[in-house]
Design a protein around this motif. Structure first.
Motif, PDB file in Angstrom:
ATOM      1  N   VAL A  80       0.790  -1.108  -0.036  1.00 59.15           N
ATOM      2  CA  VAL A  80      -0.096   0.116   0.032  1.00 59.15           C
ATOM      3  C   VAL A  80       0.972   1.234   0.024  1.00 59.15           C
ATOM      4  O   VAL A  80       1.776   1.600   0.835  1.00 59.15           O
ATOM      5  CB  VAL A  80      -0.964   0.018   1.287  1.00 59.15           C
ATOM      6  N   ARG A  81       0.501   2.291  -1.017  1.00 65.09           N
ATOM      7  CA  ARG A  81       1.400   3.355  -1.069  1.00 65.09           C
ATOM      8  C   ARG A  81       0.383   4.529  -0.880  1.00 65.09           C
ATOM      9  O   ARG A  81      -0.771   4.469  -1.095  1.00 65.09           O
ATOM     10  CB  ARG A  81       2.132   3.419  -2.504  1.00 65.09           C
ATOM     11  N   LEU A  82       0.926   5.577  -0.269  1.00 65.78           N
ATOM     12  CA  LEU A  82       0.170   6.693   0.274  1.00 65.78           C
ATOM     13  C   LEU A  82       0.387   7.840  -0.789  1.00 65.78           C
ATOM     14  O   LEU A  82       1.394   8.341  -1.307  1.00 65.78           O
ATOM     15  CB  LEU A  82       0.602   7.276   1.623  1.00 65.78           C
ATOM     16  N   ILE A  83      -0.792   8.585  -1.065  1.00 65.35           N
ATOM     17  CA  ILE A  83      -0.828   9.821  -1.889  1.00 65.35           C
ATOM     18  C   ILE A  83      -1.293  10.800  -1.116  1.00 65.35           C
ATOM     19  O   ILE A  83      -2.417  10.901  -0.790  1.00 65.35           O
ATOM     20  CB  ILE A  83      -1.287   9.675  -3.356  1.00 65.35           C
ATOM     21  N   VAL A  96      -9.201  12.938 -10.168  1.00 66.68           N
ATOM     22  CA  VAL A  96      -8.029  12.753  -9.594  1.00 66.68           C
ATOM     23  C   VAL A  96      -7.144  11.506 -10.166  1.00 66.68           C
ATOM     24  O   VAL A  96      -6.168  11.577 -10.286  1.00 66.68           O
ATOM     25  CB  VAL A  96      -8.170  12.538  -8.073  1.00 66.68           C
ATOM     26  N   ILE A  97      -7.990  10.215 -10.154  1.00 68.03           N
ATOM     27  CA  ILE A  97      -7.350   9.173 -10.639  1.00 68.03           C
ATOM     28  C   ILE A  97      -6.984   9.468 -12.116  1.00 68.03           C
ATOM     29  O   ILE A  97      -5.729   8.849 -12.468  1.00 68.03           O
ATOM     30  CB  ILE A  97      -8.377   7.844 -10.714  1.00 68.03           C
ATOM     31  N   GLU A  98      -7.306  10.087 -12.825  1.00 74.64           N
ATOM     32  CA  GLU A  98      -7.338  10.411 -14.060  1.00 74.64           C
ATOM     33  C   GLU A  98      -5.812  11.308 -14.371  1.00 74.64           C
ATOM     34  O   GLU A  98      -4.858  11.109 -15.229  1.00 74.64           O
ATOM     35  CB  GLU A  98      -7.880  11.474 -14.844  1.00 74.64           C
ATOM     36  N   GLU A  99      -5.308  12.029 -13.127  1.00 77.46           N
ATOM     37  CA  GLU A  99      -4.405  12.832 -13.129  1.00 77.46           C
ATOM     38  C   GLU A  99      -2.963  12.132 -12.809  1.00 77.46           C
ATOM     39  O   GLU A  99      -1.925  12.303 -12.866  1.00 77.46           O
ATOM     40  CB  GLU A  99      -4.513  14.186 -12.270  1.00 77.46           C
ATOM     41  N   ILE A 100      -3.213  11.052 -11.928  1.00 71.85           N
ATOM     42  CA  ILE A 100      -2.270  10.374 -11.135  1.00 71.85           C
ATOM     43  C   ILE A 100      -1.776   9.074 -11.635  1.00 71.85           C
ATOM     44  O   ILE A 100      -0.949   8.426 -11.448  1.00 71.85           O
ATOM     45  CB  ILE A 100      -2.304  10.225  -9.796  1.00 71.85           C
ATOM     46  N   SER A 101      -2.787   8.472 -12.370  1.00 68.05           N
ATOM     47  CA  SER A 101      -2.742   7.052 -12.914  1.00 68.05           C
ATOM     48  C   SER A 101      -1.485   6.898 -13.744  1.00 68.05           C
ATOM     49  O   SER A 101      -0.953   5.681 -13.982  1.00 68.05           O
ATOM     50  CB  SER A 101      -4.014   6.556 -13.599  1.00 68.05           C
ATOM     51  N   GLU A 102      -1.136   7.788 -14.635  1.00 69.67           N
ATOM     52  CA  GLU A 102       0.122   7.472 -15.558  1.00 69.67           C
ATOM     53  C   GLU A 102       1.243   7.311 -14.668  1.00 69.67           C
ATOM     54  O   GLU A 102       2.305   6.788 -14.966  1.00 69.67           O
ATOM     55  CB  GLU A 102       0.248   8.593 -16.319  1.00 69.67           C
ATOM     56  N   ARG A 103       1.402   7.980 -13.352  1.00 68.48           N
ATOM     57  CA  ARG A 103       2.532   7.846 -12.641  1.00 68.48           C
ATOM     58  C   ARG A 103       2.486   6.921 -11.819  1.00 68.48           C
ATOM     59  O   ARG A 103       3.451   6.128 -11.477  1.00 68.48           O
ATOM     60  CB  ARG A 103       2.873   9.317 -11.935  1.00 68.48           C
ATOM     61  N   PHE A 104       1.260   6.545 -11.158  1.00 65.80           N
ATOM     62  CA  PHE A 104       1.187   5.321 -10.019  1.00 65.80           C
ATOM     63  C   PHE A 104       0.129   4.360 -10.718  1.00 65.80           C
ATOM     64  O   PHE A 104      -0.942   4.328 -10.769  1.00 65.80           O
ATOM     65  CB  PHE A 104       0.461   6.044  -8.864  1.00 65.80           C
ATOM     66  N   ASP A 105       0.875   3.317 -10.827  1.00 68.18           N
ATOM     67  CA  ASP A 105       0.375   2.166 -11.706  1.00 68.18           C
ATOM     68  C   ASP A 105      -0.776   1.216 -10.639  1.00 68.18           C
ATOM     69  O   ASP A 105      -0.183   0.622  -9.931  1.00 68.18           O
ATOM     70  CB  ASP A 105       1.130   1.244 -12.179  1.00 68.18           C
ATOM     71  N   GLY A 106      -1.906   1.577 -10.534  1.00 67.03           N
ATOM     72  CA  GLY A 106      -2.872   0.898  -9.902  1.00 67.03           C
ATOM     73  C   GLY A 106      -3.075  -0.808  -9.802  1.00 67.03           C
ATOM     74  O   GLY A 106      -3.492  -1.485  -8.958  1.00 67.03           O
ATOM     75  N   SER A 107      -2.447  -1.321 -11.195  1.00 64.39           N
ATOM     76  CA  SER A 107      -2.430  -2.611 -11.374  1.00 64.39           C
ATOM     77  C   SER A 107      -1.137  -3.445 -10.582  1.00 64.39           C
ATOM     78  O   SER A 107      -1.316  -4.579 -10.166  1.00 64.39           O
ATOM     79  CB  SER A 107      -2.149  -2.859 -12.665  1.00 64.39           C
ATOM     80  N   LYS A 108      -0.207  -2.597  -9.698  1.00 65.01           N
ATOM     81  CA  LYS A 108       0.920  -3.110  -9.309  1.00 65.01           C
ATOM     82  C   LYS A 108       0.919  -2.924  -7.760  1.00 65.01           C
ATOM     83  O   LYS A 108       1.531  -3.683  -7.000  1.00 65.01           O
ATOM     84  CB  LYS A 108       2.298  -2.631  -9.824  1.00 65.01           C
TER      85      LYS A 108
END
Length: 330
Positions: A35-38, A112-124
């Motif tokens: 789990v990572r925090l943003i 928010v997800i649209e802005e962060i998903s390229e940097r933070f990969d939710g599949s990993k």
């Protein structure tokens, strides 16, 4: 002078590129299955003082809630792992939004997800996002979550949301559905009365990859699910009987329906019954009164195996006729 100026510009440019490359490298090599925090801050907003310490305390308290629940059901003191620095403190990734706060008042989570998903990969990994916004989803919610793939995803809460709200949304990322059978359950909407996960949820988490070993290993052999029958024993009581099998070993079967009793969650899946399984083949039976006053025409059976893999099947049901055995199928 001109040559010195060009050298200086070149040096600065190289330094910036090097820093960016280093940042992307850290993202690319980040460990998986944690789990990572943003901390998400709208444009021109003021960051809270000591926000890193606050979020460290938040995620450690959430870890404790999970560990307490699993331990209380004799599954051992297990919890998920978090990203930490060299001093053991939770790493907090600050993301500055592209727009001002007002832009995020509606459709907060999606924007928010649209802005962060390229940097933070939710599949990993699983991401817990704390948003510095006064209104979340137009005021209709204080948290939201989305699974990505089998074991990753994003959970987001506004900063003033309660501890149990953050634990609830992270539970969705781990695959837990709403459970309104008891307001004490974390996956209910019980507000401050929420204290623990149900035994069903704890059994689920006990074999989830984030709570045992990562990465996932071995082949996921398919689960077969069949409805044998359902019977309206009375206007209030319905009996369902299924047959399930999985060569990886069965752990649990869940009977689900679509929520109609909570407007905020309308249309989402809701757990209405749960049964532990112990072999490779079983015939789980559920007798429930939860559907008595609901206009439900479809139910789902979700099956968990010993490797943490999940399969599900939807079944239409025909109601309102003379009580007796009825055969249903996918």
């Amino acid at each position: 002078m001109k040559a010195k100026f060009l050298f200086t510009v070149t040096l600065v440019t190289f330094s910036v590129v090097a820093c960016l490359a280093s940042g992307f490298s850290q993202e690319a090599t980040a460990p998986e299955g944690i789990v990572r925090l943003i901390y998400f801050l709208p444009k021109n907003s003021q960051a809270q003082p000591n926000i890193n310490a606050k979020l460290h305390t938040l995620i450690k308290d959430i870890q404790r809630i999970y560990a307490d629940s699993l331990e209380s059901y004799q599954f051992g003191r297990k919890t998920f792992q978090i990203e930490t620095d060299a001093n053991g403190k939770a790493v907090v990734h600050r993301v500055d939004g592209l727009s001002g706060e007002g832009y995020y008042h509606q459709r907060t989570f999606s924007k928010v997800i649209e802005e962060i998903s390229e940097r933070f990969d939710g599949s990993k990994n699983a991401y817990l996002i704390v948003g510095e916004t006064s209104i979340f989803e137009g005021g209709g919610s204080s948290g939201k979550a989305r699974q990505v793939g089998r074991t990753g995803g994003y959970a987001m809460v506004r900063d003033s949301a309660a501890l149990t709200t953050a634990a609830h949304e992270l539970g969705h990322v781990f695959g837990l559905e709403h459970d309104f059978r008891d307001n004490a359950y974390i996956m209910s909407y019980g507000g401050n009365s929420r204290r623990k996960f149900s035994r069903c949820a704890a059994e689920w988490l006990n074999v989830h990859p984030y709570f045992i070993n990562w990465p996932l290993t071995g082949t996921n052999r398919p689960t077969t699910i069949q409805m044998l029958s359902f019977q309206e024993e009375s206007p209030e009581k319905i009996r369902f009987r299924f047959q399930v099998s999985d060569a990886d070993g069965l752990v649990q079967a869940q009977l689900l329906t679509l929520t109609t009793t909570h407007p905020v969650a309308a249309g989402s899946s809701e757990l209405i019954a749960c049964q532990s399984l112990t072999s490779e083949r079983s015939t789980p039976t559920f007798v429930t009164t939860e559907l008595a006053v609901r206009p439900v025409e479809v139910i789902s059976l979700r099956v968990l195996d010993q490797k943490g893999n999940v399969d599900s099947q939807m079944f239409p049901i025909q109601r309102g006729s003379t009580p007796g055995p009825k055969i249903g199928g996918p």
